[in-house]
Design a protein around this motif. Structure first.
Motif, mmCIF file in Angstrom:
data_model
loop_
_atom_site.group_PDB
_atom_site.id
_atom_site.type_symbol
_atom_site.label_atom_id
_atom_site.label_comp_id
_atom_site.label_asym_id
_atom_site.label_seq_id
_atom_site.Cartn_x
_atom_site.Cartn_y
_atom_site.Cartn_z
ATOM 1 N N ARG A 47 -19.026 16.171 34.018
ATOM 2 C CA ARG A 47 -18.288 17.425 34.157
ATOM 3 C C ARG A 47 -17.856 17.934 32.771
ATOM 4 O O ARG A 47 -17.985 19.126 32.464
ATOM 5 N N GLY A 48 -17.357 17.045 31.931
ATOM 6 C CA GLY A 48 -16.944 17.442 30.588
ATOM 7 C C GLY A 48 -18.111 17.929 29.749
ATOM 8 O O GLY A 48 -18.014 18.934 29.036
ATOM 9 N N ALA A 98 -11.545 15.224 29.590
ATOM 10 C CA ALA A 98 -12.298 14.437 30.576
ATOM 11 C C ALA A 98 -12.010 12.952 30.412
ATOM 12 O O ALA A 98 -11.817 12.226 31.401
ATOM 13 N N VAL A 107 -12.005 18.467 37.031
ATOM 14 C CA VAL A 107 -12.225 17.123 36.502
ATOM 15 C C VAL A 107 -11.110 16.179 36.955
ATOM 16 O O VAL A 107 -11.336 14.973 37.142
ATOM 17 N N ASP A 126 -12.148 15.161 40.340
ATOM 18 C CA ASP A 126 -13.222 14.164 40.225
ATOM 19 C C ASP A 126 -12.642 12.783 39.964
ATOM 20 O O ASP A 126 -13.071 11.784 40.554
ATOM 21 N N PHE A 178 -12.569 23.961 34.824
ATOM 22 C CA PHE A 178 -13.009 22.596 34.519
ATOM 23 C C PHE A 178 -11.835 21.620 34.552
ATOM 24 O O PHE A 178 -11.948 20.511 35.113
ATOM 25 N N VAL A 238 -16.995 12.342 36.034
ATOM 26 C CA VAL A 238 -16.004 12.926 35.123
ATOM 27 C C VAL A 238 -16.632 13.290 33.775
ATOM 28 O O VAL A 238 -16.444 14.404 33.256
#
Length: 882
Positions: A489-490, A675, A469, A472, A465, A486
């Motif tokens: 994703r977190g 993130a 991120v 991203d 991750f 972003v």
């Protein structure tokens, strides 16, 4: 040069000052204001020009802090010697000619900076009452010279005014021979209730009330129903009466102590005037009023400068059902000042996506009738009215008690009927939480059954991750698209990998405690000590380990020059790689990170190095607590083996999962902050472009913008982004001036406070016991993490803390928090480090001076001042709960 009232058509602030402008506006509204006139700023220009040619003025301009007061006093004496010129005298004579010869006057200052919303200058400028016509010049000199008063100039300097540019107007007004007078607020100054007006009253002139020489009568009015809600008889120890020949006399007797100085009829009539002024000013007002027999007068009106102003979206109309809010940003995240505009925008987006992705519902929408969370103007509020309507008041109070005991106590005293909407289910969005939550069950069961394997996989996913991120954040697209990518994703990392692991750990803990029932309670409690995989504790230990590699004579420049030992630099880079995205107030995207503040981080390392010894060694402390946990586990196993073999095997199974995932409670925030930091890096890149194009002046102004502004306004070159930013943060800036934000407030501004006792019979300050143990040491009050060094053995006192404060706990002997319960960050870290901790201490940062020797008892929740001589020998020493 002179503006009369009534009769003035305009009231320019720069000419007539705040007080003069207010009086002119009130006469234009037809309110009962005693007549008078304003000697404008232009009227006094001759005097100011003459003053600036004196030696006293030159000394004042070049004065340092030590000499400023004496220079102000000298300048004030010169100002008192000014006389009217022929032009001034002619203008003045024309203005005063309309009044009878025997008229007495009140002469007051009216600065262009006075009586404004952001600055009151209360008590700074001079007022002279009962002035005869022949003595007006002396009274005007007194009012004018008060603009050179040290208190006024110091206040100006503190609030951003130029103290070398004095400007003053003076109001000359007919003196009312008051039979009763006082002040009134269109908002309750004690509770902040927007719907209550509060009167303070005494017989005679209002000077006794304004100057505070008496205990006045207090009357509280409900402005909605227009009824007197409360009456409190004051002692009225002294009153000021007007002399027939001029001047005033103070009278001290108790002949009127048992009489109210104003009746309900006048109170309600004056309330109508106050409501009119509040509507005109469009904000709460502070009013001075007077009665002369049955005649009512308004003498002054100014905006209230200090109150808690809710975001407009949270305010309900007067007379409508009220909602109750809990400030989560204060109680949970330790934000005692507003979050930045960009930070608010990011959190609003995050909290809108989070529940939708995790449990399948949306509870942070724009419409409060369909929400249980609101993010607005730098604060995060939970709508307790809705939550209590679902689960009940006592369950909500139990939840609050582990995060903010004072707020929980206040909530227990709340009248449910005033706030709870029992139709809340019909208003909130339909609950679709089942499928989303059920999707996590297999992962939770896997983590519970195979914790070591689940831990390895979770760590791999977190590292994956972190790489993705960053990609991203650096990808092509609009800020809106990138922020969505972003943050999502977190959220997905936490939902799919961290939360199942954390849930498995918490599930195991509760069942493990039940299995251990009957064992030593102290041993059961020790099962929660020194849990591995706690990312916040790892940060503190890593910082201490780094300090052990630092030479005593090293400086922060050595970091930039890379001249320190390879061992230290390796640890430094590892720390930045793992924890560089963290820091104080880290939930706010505008807050600086560890990687941004290398000098401050280095200072923390140096402080740890200075106080390094075996007692302060957090690694040794952690290992000691770990040994206590393992010993407790073994003793409970021995007990269960003898009493219940089935419970014994289940206890071992549950402990295995708890030991692996018990520390994961800090991991969701770690990932979400990562993130946010990735998005912050991309925003700073965009900000640098805006600086180069001269759209903003510096990177800090980027955080005055919202995410939405990048879509609608940043691309428009005609939009002044600096002014847009100022407008965006207008409400938050007002909130930032409030010295102490409340945890509980309702939709009409009323602040709810607990009424519990704050001191014990022996004088100890009472709080909530959070982490066991007893420690003695000197107080060190910190308002922010890097305010000053915390030396070994200091008692850390703070309003609240967040993970950015973690390094400070290494040196602390004990922790005292104003806002904090069992689950507040400071409490969690204190327990991990084995430090005594007391939370829920009202006004903690104002109770003691730095260096005050105290004993903190985390078992009883008390803080006691102790004798310096006896305590220095044991300062910093702690004892266990046993």
């Amino acid at each position: 040069m002179i503006v009369p009232f009534p009769g003035a058509l305009t009231a320019q602030l720069s000419k007539v000052g705040g007080k003069g402008q207010s009086l002119i506006r009130m006469t234009q509204l037809g309110l009962p204001v005693p007549p008078g006139f304003v000697l404008t700023v232009d009227f006094f220009q001759e005097w100011l020009d003459a003053l600036k040619l004196t030696d006293e003025w030159k000394q004042f301009v070049h004065a340092d802090k030590e000499n400023l007061k004496s220079c102000c006093d000298n300048l004030k004496q010169v100002a008192r010697q000014q006389c009217f010129s022929q032009q001034q005298q002619t203008a003045f004579d024309d203005a005063v000619a309309s009044f009878p010869d025997d008229t007495l006057f009140a002469v007051r200052s009216s600065s262009p900076a006075e009586d404004l919303e952001g600055s009151s200058f209360a008590g700074g400028y001079e007022t002279v009452l009962g002035v005869e016509r022949a003595k007006i010049l002396d009274a005007v000199r007194t009012a004018f010279s008060s603009s050179m008063d040290f208190r006024v100039l110091a206040y100006k300097n503190q609030h951003g005014f130029d103290m070398h540019d004095p400007r003053i107007a003076v109001v000359v007004q007919k003196q009312i021979n008051s039979t009763a007078s006082g002040v009134a607020f269109s908002i309750n100054p004690l509770t902040n209730d927007y719907d209550e007006a509060v009167f303070n009253a005494n017989f005679g002139l209002g000077e006794s009330v304004v100057s505070g020489v008496c205990t006045p009568d207090t009357i509280v009015v409900d402005k909605v129903s227009m009824r007197v809600r409360e009456r409190l008889l004051g002692a009225k120890e002294e009153r000021v009466m007007l002399n027939a020949g001029g001047g005033t006399t103070s009278i001290s007797d108790d002949s009127v102590a048992n009489e109210f100085s104003i009746g309900d009829g006048h109170v309600l009539s004056l309330t109508r005037y106050i409501k009119t002024l509040e509507e005109v000013f469009r904000k709460p007002v502070d009013v001075e009023w007077a009665l002369e027999g049955d005649l009512e007068y308004i003498l002054q009106a100014r905006p209230v400068t200090s109150y808690v102003q809710l975001p407009p979206s949270l305010v309900t109309p007067p007379g409508h059902p009220r909602k109750l809010y809990w400030d989560v940003s204060l109680s949970v995240q330790a934000f005692d000042k507003p979050i930045s505009v960009m930070g608010t925008s990011v959190l609003r987006k995050l909290l809108a996506e989070w529940p939708r992705a995790v449990i399948g519902i949306e509870f942070a929408g724009e419409d409060l009738n369909h929400s249980i969370v609101s993010v607005s103007d730098g604060r995060i509020y939970a709508v307790l009215s809705h939550i209590m309507g679902i689960v009940g008041k006592h369950k909500v109070a139990d939840l609050l008690s582990v995060m903010d005991p004072l707020a929980a106590c206040a909530l227990e005293e709340v009248d449910l009927k005033a706030y709870v909407d029992h139709q809340v289910w019909q208003k909130l969005a339909p609950v679709k939480a089942g499928p989303k939550l059920l999707s996590m069950v297999p992962k939770i069961l896997f983590a519970r059954t195979f914790p070591e394997k689940a831990l390895r996989e979770t760590k791999m996913e977190i590292e994956r991750f972190k790489v993705q991120v960053r990609k991203d954040a650096a990808s092509k697209g609009t800020i809106s698209q990138i922020s969505q990518k972003v943050l999502t994703r977190g959220i997905h990392c936490v939902r799919d990998h961290v939360m199942p692991a954390m849930a498995a750990g918490r599930w195991s803990l509760e069942r493990m405690k039940k299995c251990a029932a009957g064992a030593d309670p102290e041993q059961i409690k020790n099962l929660e000590l020194a849990m591995p995989n706690n990312i916040t504790i790892e940060m503190g230990l890593a910082l201490y380990d780094m300090a052990q590699q630092l030479p005593p004579d090293a400086g922060s420049s050595d970091i930039q020059d890379q001249t320190l030992s390879p061992e230290f630099m390796e640890r430094w880079h590892d720390f930045i790689d793992k924890f560089g995205h963290r820091g104080p107030k880290e939930l706010d995207i505008a807050a600086a990170r560890n990687r941004d503040e290398a000098t401050l981080l280095f200072d923390q390392v140096q402080t740890l190095l200075r106080s390094s010894n075996q007692e302060s060694n957090p690694i040794a402390r952690y290992e000691n607590n770990k040994a206590l946990r393992e010993k407790a586990y073994q003793e409970i196993c021995n007990y269960l083996q003898k009493t219940d073999a089935k419970r014994y095997h289940r206890f071992k199974f549950l402990y295995r999962c708890w030991e692996v995932f018990g520390g994961y409670r800090e991991m969701p925030k770690y990932c979400l902050i990562y993130a946010i930091d990735a998005l912050r890096s991309r925003l700073i890149e965009e900000g640098e472009k805006l600086v180069s194009k001269k759209r903003i002046e510096n990177i800090e102004q980027l955080f005055d913008l919202k995410l939405e502004d990048f879509e609608k306004k940043v691309g428009n070159k005609k939009v002044d982004l600096v002014e847009l930013g100022k407008d965006n943060r207008r409400h938050a800036d007002k909130l930032a001036t409030v010295s102490q934000l409340p945890a509980l407030i309702d939709s009409r501004g009323k602040i709810l406070r607990a009424t519990r006792r704050q001191t014990s019979e022996d004088g100890s300050v009472l709080g909530t016991p959070i982490s066991n143990g007893i420690a003695r040491g000197p107080i060190k009050v910190l308002h922010w993490a890097d305010e000053k060094p915390l030396e070994y053995g200091d008692i850390l006192v703070a309003r609240a803390t967040d993970p950015g404060w973690t390094p400070l706990f290494v040196n602390a002997a004990a922790v005292v928090l104003e806002v904090g319960g069992l689950l507040q960050h400071g409490a969690l870290v204190a327990r991990e480090y084995g430090l005594p901790c007391v939370g829920g201490v009202t006004g903690a940062t104002k109770l003691w001076e730095d260096g005050t020797m105290v004993e903190v008892d985390g078992n009883r929740g008390t803080i006691r001042v102790i004798d310096d001589a006896k305590s220095k020998e044991t300062a910093g020493a702690s004892t266990s709960s046993k």
